[in-house]
Design a protein around this motif. Structure first.
Motif, PDB file in Angstrom:
ATOM      1  N   THR A  14      55.131  81.088   7.848  1.00 43.64           N
ATOM      2  CA  THR A  14      56.059  82.134   7.688  1.00 43.64           C
ATOM      3  C   THR A  14      55.418  83.409   8.482  1.00 43.64           C
ATOM      4  OG1 THR A  14      55.128  82.102   5.749  1.00 43.64           O
ATOM      5  CG2 THR A  14      57.099  80.557   6.129  1.00 43.64           C
ATOM      6  N   SER A  15      55.224  84.014   8.222  1.00 44.19           N
ATOM      7  CA  SER A  15      54.773  85.305   8.712  1.00 44.19           C
ATOM      8  C   SER A  15      54.493  85.603  10.285  1.00 44.19           C
ATOM      9  CB  SER A  15      53.250  85.423   8.837  1.00 44.19           C
ATOM     10  OG  SER A  15      52.241  84.436   9.320  1.00 44.19           O
ATOM     11  N   ILE A  19      60.548  82.550  11.439  1.00 41.74           N
ATOM     12  CA  ILE A  19      60.166  80.807  10.603  1.00 41.74           C
ATOM     13  C   ILE A  19      60.811  81.161   9.124  1.00 41.74           C
ATOM     14  CG2 ILE A  19      58.617  79.406   9.980  1.00 41.74           C
ATOM     15  CD1 ILE A  19      57.773  79.138  12.260  1.00 41.74           C
ATOM     16  N   GLY A  20      61.121  81.176   8.132  1.00 41.15           N
ATOM     17  CA  GLY A  20      61.390  81.772   6.912  1.00 41.15           C
ATOM     18  C   GLY A  20      60.959  80.665   6.449  1.00 41.15           C
ATOM     19  N   PRO A  21      61.478  80.765   4.856  1.00 40.35           N
ATOM     20  CA  PRO A  21      61.650  79.833   4.019  1.00 40.35           C
ATOM     21  C   PRO A  21      61.465  78.335   3.477  1.00 40.35           C
ATOM     22  CG  PRO A  21      62.251  81.832   2.637  1.00 40.35           C
ATOM     23  CD  PRO A  21      61.770  81.871   4.465  1.00 40.35           C
ATOM     24  N   LYS A  22      63.106  78.251   4.924  1.00 38.30           N
ATOM     25  CA  LYS A  22      63.612  76.904   4.620  1.00 38.30           C
ATOM     26  C   LYS A  22      63.042  76.511   5.576  1.00 38.30           C
ATOM     27  CE  LYS A  22      68.409  75.771   3.004  1.00 38.30           C
ATOM     28  NZ  LYS A  22      69.186  77.040   2.379  1.00 38.30           N
ATOM     29  N   THR A  23      63.118  77.467   6.983  1.00 36.28           N
ATOM     30  CA  THR A  23      62.948  76.728   8.575  1.00 36.28           C
ATOM     31  C   THR A  23      61.562  76.429   8.338  1.00 36.28           C
ATOM     32  OG1 THR A  23      63.015  79.040   9.293  1.00 36.28           O
ATOM     33  CG2 THR A  23      64.646  77.997  10.400  1.00 36.28           C
ATOM     34  N   VAL A  24      60.619  76.744   7.100  1.00 37.10           N
ATOM     35  CA  VAL A  24      59.448  76.624   8.265  1.00 37.10           C
ATOM     36  C   VAL A  24      59.297  74.505   7.179  1.00 37.10           C
ATOM     37  CG1 VAL A  24      58.288  76.086   5.423  1.00 37.10           C
ATOM     38  CG2 VAL A  24      56.946  76.516   7.571  1.00 37.10           C
ATOM     39  N   ARG A  25      60.449  74.015   7.161  1.00 39.25           N
ATOM     40  CA  ARG A  25      59.536  72.990   5.684  1.00 39.25           C
ATOM     41  C   ARG A  25      59.747  71.982   7.273  1.00 39.25           C
ATOM     42  NH1 ARG A  25      64.915  72.890   2.126  1.00 39.25           N
ATOM     43  NH2 ARG A  25      64.180  74.468   0.825  1.00 39.25           N
ATOM     44  N   THR A  35      51.700  74.352   3.082  1.00 44.71           N
ATOM     45  CA  THR A  35      52.250  75.309   3.395  1.00 44.71           C
ATOM     46  C   THR A  35      51.185  75.645   4.758  1.00 44.71           C
ATOM     47  OG1 THR A  35      51.704  76.338   1.711  1.00 44.71           O
ATOM     48  CG2 THR A  35      52.113  77.705   2.593  1.00 44.71           C
TER      49      THR A  35
END
Ligand code: ADP
Ligand code: MG
Length: 696
Positions: A14-15, A19-25, A35
């Motif tokens: 996510t860094s 890529i955010g908390p949602k798109t990382v899924r 993670t």
């Protein structure tokens, strides 16, 4: 502590930009980590590549080949409103013409993307339909500027649902920007040598200019594989240096306990079991430390061999411990061993995370004082307060579930402990050395007599109702069945929900005869369910993969595996091995979601054909990495992300020799060169080996 130079690689995904908390899924599913980190993405290896340099004319282009065609757009045919027909675009060059087909396309957008009269470049594959050449959904439609940016060679990566290739590529590009220049740890790499540096290797592998750079056999991939293999070999060599330093002891028995155990066995040992046992007894009697691998397919009878090996230690007045990766397995071993032990007049105890308080204190006292000769347990055995009076033999079952460090922690519970590690994942002979270092190996290839072939069939999920009916009929006739639902990680809640839902549905249909076990249940609840199944009170056990290894209920004759396409070959074989353990014929139904990819198809076909774990393991290796990973990490050969065991065998040997030399010259990893090796070990997360140094 991990070297700071590696920090950018171990930062969470996510860094990265975009890529955010949602798109990382979907990345989390793809990379098999809750993670995921930048390094996980960088070590996500391609499954193939497309050579974009082929530029034939329309007439020259062969069917099914990836090509880039320069065409003129002649006209469009939009489907009538409400029709399901595709949008067609007619294109041509001097040599011929072709139809470009887009389903569910917005015709206005098509006209914009492919303006009439313009020149465009189309990447994709040509096929024939109704005698016409066509290209369905080109990978790319480019204008001159786009063509200039087209990479000559494009990697293709395994994906999961909800993750597009473009998204993965952008993330990778951004991840490549984070790769630091690291001080070289490979002595053979210098400016001008064939192997690129770590950073260059990643860059060239993920953004290849030539097919050579794109492939597992190419220098960039080989460099990265060599790193991974070297990290593994160095950690093994460090562990081994410790083992040797500790020396060995001679342990031999007089055969009296073994004789009583044999008398209590309802069967005779197979030739393979006798051979393995003789080899182990010889190792125990020798003044060096034993490090032996016993591999045998599921049901090949490893537990009995382990018990008879333990008998040697007991006869010598010493102790033995058997460590299993899960509580279910440990309990299972105890159940096999306890009646035999009782008949032979020896005491055996169980030690898992669940023995607590007074009961645990008693067990620990028995072991410390030497009153208890044999203990079966889980990781609980390696806790600090567990001590033995004189531990001679440590048996580690399903050893790949444990790290080197855990294996050593058990060995440290005694002086010069002999070690027997067991695996039911048969490993081709050529790989034993690579995976385990200089370890002796025994194989139980011969199965105990009277085993039945398992009738194995692949059935599409849309025939679920029929399967349920068939299972119902068998249950009415008294059969016991497993129903396995995939669960990649115990933390994957959507999979867990699916398993629970299946359980509810089957329970609605069959009532109280159905039970559920999964890894998130308490130990007591799991045991209760397993016990009900073993006793026949429950006839249908819905389970996640917690039953994968070692569970032994000989009366079970049916194995249903839902979403078989999501499992690796070795894992499917393991699961199937839960049935066919008794004298009744057994069936395994592989329920899959159609359509199957090529690799998944091949996998299921091999299972139908063969019950030989060694052959299956070899096929597994061959198929590994060739495409559809489908969100599930392939199981079987654990711990390697980059190295392909079928391709990099020469590099394995190189890594082994290199590691031996490095560790021999500098066993404490104290020199500057060693500093770089440390970085490598951390990079490939073999840092458990680091702690060994401290524990010297
Ligand atoms: P593994 O651990 O290798 O998967 P187990 O040790 O659990 O296999 O053995 C599977 C089953 O086969 C057990 O019920 C065991 O009692 C039985 N068994 C082991 N050896 C023999 C043999 N030589 N003949 C018949 N049955 C055997
Ligand atoms: Mg076993």
């Amino acid at each position: 502590m991990r070297p700071a130079a590696l920090d950018p690689l171990f930062a969470p995904l996510t860094s990265l930009d975009g890529i955010g908390p949602k798109t990382v899924r979907p990345f989390a599913r793809l990379l098999g980590r809750e993670t995921p980190r930048v390094v996980d993405l960088l070590f996500h290896m391609p499954s193939g590549f497309v050579d974009r340099r082929a530029r034939p004319t329309i007439a020259e282009a062969r069917e099914g080949e990836d090509v880039t065609l320069e065409v003129r757009v002649d006209g469009h045919q939009a489907p009538p409103p409400g029709s399901r027909a595709p949008h067609r675009t007619f294109v041509s060059d001097a040599t011929g013409d072709m139809v470009v087909v887009h389903f569910k396309a917005d015709s206005a957008r098509m006209a914009h993307m492919l303006p009439e009269g313009a020149t465009r470049w189309l990447c994709g594959r040509i096929e024939r339909y109704d005698g016409l050449r066509q290209m369905v959904h080109p990978d790319r439609v480019l204008d001159a500027a786009g063509l200039a940016r087209l990479p000559p060679v494009e990697q293709v990566y395994p994906l999961v649902e909800g993750l597009h290739a473009g998204h993965l590529r952008r993330a990778l590009a951004s991840a490549l920007g984070r790769v630091p220049d690291l001080a070289e740890w490979l002595p053979s790499v210098s400016p001008g040598s064939a192997l690129p540096s770590f950073r260059e290797a990643l860059e060239r592998l993920h953004r290849p200019q030539t097919p050579a750079d794109a492939q597992p056999t190419g220098m960039p991939w080989r460099r990265l594989a060599l790193d991974e293999l070297l990290a593994h070999q160095v950690s093994l060599a460090l562990a081994r240096a410790r083992d040797i330093k500790a020396g060995g002891r001679e342990t031999s028995g007089d055969g009296r306990i073994a004789a009583r155990l044999r008398a209590a066995l309802p069967f005779a040992l197979t030739g393979a079991q006798e051979q393995a046992l003789a080899a182990i007894a010889a190792d125990l009697a020798a003044p060096t430390r034993m490090l032996r691998l016993m591999q045998g397919d599921v049901g090949s009878g490893k537990t009995v061999v382990a018990l008879l090996a333990a008998a040697v230690a007991l006869e010598a007045g010493r102790q033995a411990a058997i460590m299993a990766p899960t509580e279910i397995l440990a309990r299972q071993h105890l159940e096999t061993i306890a009646p035999l032990a009782q008949a032979a007049g020896i005491e055996v105890v169980l030690l898992t995370g669940r023995e607590k308080g007074r009961a645990r204190a008693d067990i620990l006292a028995g072991l410390a004082e030497g009153r208890t000769g044999l203990v079966v347990g889980t990781h609980a055995l390696i806790q600090d307060d567990v001590a033995f009076r004189d531990l001679a033999l440590a048996v580690v079952d399903e050893q790949h579930r444990f790290g080197v460090e855990q294996r050593l922690a058990l060995a440290r519970k005694g002086a010069a402990v002999d070690m027997l590690v067991m695996t039911a994942t048969p490993i081709p002979r050529t790989l034993v050395l690579t995976l385990f270092g200089d370890m002796e190996a025994s194989e139980l290839r011969e199965k105990p007599p009277g085993r039945q072939e398992i009738d194995t069939r692949a059935v599409p999920l849309d025939r679920l109702d029929e399967v349920v009916e068939a299972v119902g009929r068998a249950m009415a006739a008294g059969a016991r069945a497993y129903w396995i639902c995939p669960l990649v990680e115990e933390t994957d809640t959507s999979d867990l929900a699916a398993a629970t839902e299946r359980f509810e549905a089957l329970k609605a249909r069959f009532g109280e005869r159905v039970d559920l076990v999964h890894g998130r249940m308490s130990g007591t609840a799991k045991d209760a369910a397993m016990a009900r199944f073993a006793a026949g009170e429950c006839q249908l056990l819905v389970a996640t993969t917690v039953v994968e290894v070692g569970v032994n209920v000989p009366e079970a004759t049916i194995m249903v595996i839902e979403h078989a396409e999501r499992f690796g070959l070795a894992q499917l074989h393991q699961l199937r091995g839960r049935v066919g353990r008794g004298d009744k014929p057994s069936t395994c139904l592989l329920l899959y979601r159609a359509p199957l990819g090529e690799t998944a198809k091949a996998r299921l076909a091999i299972l139908r054909e063969s019950q030989d774990g060694f052959r299956i393991a070899e096929e597994d290796l061959r198929l590994r990495g060739e495409g559809d990973v489908l969100g599930t990490r392939q199981s079987g050969m654990p711990g390697f992300r980059v190295a392909r065991l079928d391709v990099h065998s020469a590099d394995m040997e190189t890594a082994r020799r290199l590691a031996a030399t490095l560790v021999r010259q500098d066993p404490g990893l104290a020199t500057p060169v060693a500093d770089r090796l440390r970085t490598l070990l951390y990079l490939h997360e073999r840092d458990a080996a680091m702690r060994l140094l401290g524990a010297g």
